[in-house]
Design a protein around this motif. Structure first.
Motif, PDB file in Angstrom:
ATOM      1  N   GLU A  31      17.031  -1.229  13.038  1.00 52.72           N
ATOM      2  CA  GLU A  31      15.640  -1.386  12.628  1.00 52.72           C
ATOM      3  C   GLU A  31      14.668  -1.386  13.806  1.00 52.72           C
ATOM      4  N   MET A  35      10.561  -0.801  13.970  1.00 51.64           N
ATOM      5  CA  MET A  35       9.698  -1.849  14.528  1.00 51.64           C
ATOM      6  C   MET A  35       8.858  -1.285  15.668  1.00 51.64           C
ATOM      7  N   LYS A  38       6.032   0.661  14.142  1.00 55.05           N
ATOM      8  CA  LYS A  38       4.976  -0.226  13.636  1.00 55.05           C
ATOM      9  C   LYS A  38       4.106  -0.748  14.766  1.00 55.05           C
ATOM     10  N   GLU A  41       1.922   2.451  16.024  1.00 53.86           N
ATOM     11  CA  GLU A  41       1.113   3.345  15.179  1.00 53.86           C
ATOM     12  C   GLU A  41      -0.349   2.917  15.093  1.00 53.86           C
ATOM     13  N   GLU A 111      19.104 -16.307  23.628  1.00 53.29           N
ATOM     14  CA  GLU A 111      18.855 -15.727  22.308  1.00 53.29           C
ATOM     15  C   GLU A 111      19.983 -16.036  21.332  1.00 53.29           C
ATOM     16  N   THR A 130      -0.456  -6.033  16.878  1.00 53.93           N
ATOM     17  CA  THR A 130      -0.007  -4.855  16.142  1.00 53.93           C
ATOM     18  C   THR A 130       1.354  -5.070  15.489  1.00 53.93           C
ATOM     19  N   GLN A 131       2.168  -5.942  16.052  1.00 51.59           N
ATOM     20  CA  GLN A 131       3.475  -6.206  15.443  1.00 51.59           C
ATOM     21  C   GLN A 131       3.833  -7.663  15.647  1.00 51.59           C
ATOM     22  N   LEU A 132       4.421  -8.250  14.629  1.00 51.74           N
ATOM     23  CA  LEU A 132       4.751  -9.673  14.685  1.00 51.74           C
ATOM     24  C   LEU A 132       5.978  -9.913  13.830  1.00 51.74           C
ATOM     25  N   THR A 133       7.008 -10.494  14.422  1.00 48.86           N
ATOM     26  CA  THR A 133       8.153 -10.897  13.602  1.00 48.86           C
ATOM     27  C   THR A 133       8.526 -12.333  13.962  1.00 48.86           C
ATOM     28  N   VAL A 134       8.932 -13.075  12.956  1.00 50.33           N
ATOM     29  CA  VAL A 134       9.327 -14.464  13.142  1.00 50.33           C
ATOM     30  C   VAL A 134      10.653 -14.673  12.425  1.00 50.33           C
ATOM     31  N   THR A 135      11.601 -15.348  13.073  1.00 53.36           N
ATOM     32  CA  THR A 135      12.807 -15.791  12.372  1.00 53.36           C
ATOM     33  C   THR A 135      12.965 -17.290  12.587  1.00 53.36           C
TER      34      THR A 135
END
Lengths: 174, 305
Positions: A31, A35, A38, A41, A111, A130-135
């Motif tokens: 993925e 990502m 994203k 773009e 990590e 522009t891009q954000l991911t959270v876990t």
């Protein structure tokens, strides 16, 4: 391919077979390509090159943690170097949450034990994400703190990237 | 006179094919409606479409559910198989999430078009439900899946199928997985005593006794779609075609963020993201209540039939 009056962006992230500690482990990052797409773009002014595709290929030679942020920052530098019209550079940073502590730019070992992670790609001059991911599980206050930390760090990273491009440009002129 | 359903079907068909390109007027209509807090189907910006939940739709699976949100229709199934825990985490079971987009769900899924979206949805769901690498913040309690530490554990395979797509697929899949998990019964396992320490222990799977799965920790996913200056929940595909960006936030009962993914589009100001989080927090509470009552109603329905 269908006609398009704006440019297309095509991203591909791959790992060398020897990038990870265990051989061939890099294949579980499928993925990352989407990502990266994203993250970029929203930055590229696709209207300026109709009927054209821009390919961005990233190859991770050695994975040492925080791979995606590095790939994103690197790709934006390469796009700037190629002279592709962009609104701003993209600087990307990630933080890991271990217990109560926030670690910026975590390495692979950190990590693998993290309780949560947050990755941000932002345009430092325009101050837009522009891009954000959270876990992992985050309380709102912790999330605020981590996001601010990331934004400050990417502002600094943006400065470095900018001066790097300037140096490269002046070196070729001489 | 033709009957209503037939007419509606034809209308829907025309609509789907027109979807590829909305006229300027239609675009303005959608945007204008959102700006005035009255969307084209009469909803407010922060209202969901009615949710319909059906559980136990796939007898072969350990648990399954079908969720309908307007014309969006998804099915989730949970299968449990006995496996071996990984050597790095001997005290935890394994969960895998896969999503498949049916080629008939939307015109753009024909051929290989659905593959990218499937991968994106699977990734987003894994982020939202499985927590981080250490297992903290996971919606599914992985340590409850262990049968014998280091030897035997349950592997849960969660499969999502998008039957029909009309926007907001991720939220629907999240709801379907939550419903399917609460419908899941995991067989009780009896471990034969006296096996040597390093042997794989003999297990006996019960056909009658099932353990209910605790789903109180499973978060819901709220996707906020930004159109113009405002953001809306539960966007239809027409509204999604006008979005500038979207953020999917998964939130648990305690109001904690369990995962977040930004889905494409333009940049967002950090303050907007923080505001989105608080809106999502507010919306999620209503969604939790609605979903819980729908799930228990569906379970009661299933028990009767």
């Amino acid at each position: 391919m269908m006609y398009s009056d704006i440019g297309r962006l095509n991203c591909n992230v791959s790992y060398t077979t020897f990038a990870a500690p265990v051989r061939g482990q890099g294949s579980d990052h499928k993925e990352f390509s989407s990502m990266l797409h994203k993250a970029l773009e929203g930055v590229i002014i696709l209207e300026t090159f109709p009927k054209t595709t821009v390919d961005v290929f990233a190859l991770v030679l050695e994975s040492g943690g925080s791979d995606l942020p590095v790939v994103v920052s690197c790709a934006s530098l390469a796009l700037a170097d190629a002279g592709i019209m962009m609104y701003d550079l993209v600087a990307s940073v990630s933080v890991s949450c271990l217990g109560k502590n926030l670690l910026i730019d975590p390495v692979l070992e950190e990590e693998s034990y993290q309780d949560g992670s947050l990755m941000i790609a932002c345009m430092p001059s325009r101050y837009e994400v522009t891009q954000l991911t959270v876990t992992g599980e985050w309380s709102t206050s912790k999330f605020n703190e981590a996001m601010q930390l990331c934004l400050d760090a990417s502002a600094k990273l943006g400065e470095i990237m900018r001066s790097c491009l300037k140096e490269a440009a002046s070196a070729t002129q001489e | 006179m033709r009957n209503w359903t037939e007419l509606l079907l034809i209308y829907r068909y025309i609509y789907i094919y027109r979807m590829v390109g909305l006229s300027e007027g239609e675009k303005e209509f959608i945007k204008g409606g959102i700006a005035q807090d009255l969307r084209s189907d009469g909803r407010k910006r922060h209202t969901y479409r009615p949710i319909y939940v059906e559980t136990g739709v796939i007898p072969q699976a350990n648990g399954s559910a079908r969720v309908r949100l307007g014309a969006t229709d998804v099915i989730a199934s949970v299968k449990a198989e006995l496996g071996k825990p990984s050597s790095l985490q001997p005290d935890k079971g394994k969960v895998a999430i896969f999503v498949d987009c049916s080629p008939t769900a939307a015109p753009m899924f024909e051929g290989r078009g659905g593959e990218d979206l499937s991968a994106e949805l699977s990734g987003a769901l894994q982020r939202c439900l499985l927590g981080s690498k250490s297992g903290a913040g996971a919606g599914i309690d992985l340590s409850s899946l262990v049968v014998v530490e280091g030897k035997v554990c349950w592997d849960l395979y969660i499969d999502g199928l998008v039957v029909s797509a009309d926007g907001n697929i991720l939220d629907a899949l999240g709801a379907a997985i939550k419903a399917a998990l609460s419908n899941t019964g995991i067989p009780r396992v009896n471990v034969a005593a006296g096996a040597a320490n390093d042997d794989q222990p003999e297990v006996d799977i019960s056909d009658e006794e099932f353990l209910q799965f605790d789903t109180s920790g499973v978060p819901v996913i709220v996707t906020l779609t930004k159109v113009g200056k405002h953001y809306i929940v539960d966007a239809t595909s027409e509204e999604e075609s006008q979005m500038s960006s979207a953020v999917s936030i998964s939130i648990n009962r305690q109001g904690h963020i369990c995962g977040m993914t930004k889905r494409g589009g333009l940049g967002l100001d950090p303050s907007v993201i923080l505001d989105m989080v608080s809106v999502a927090n507010f919306v999620s509470r209503q969604l939790f209540d609605k979903l819980d009552s729908e799930i228990s109603a569906a379970e009661a329905d299933e028990d009767e039939s």
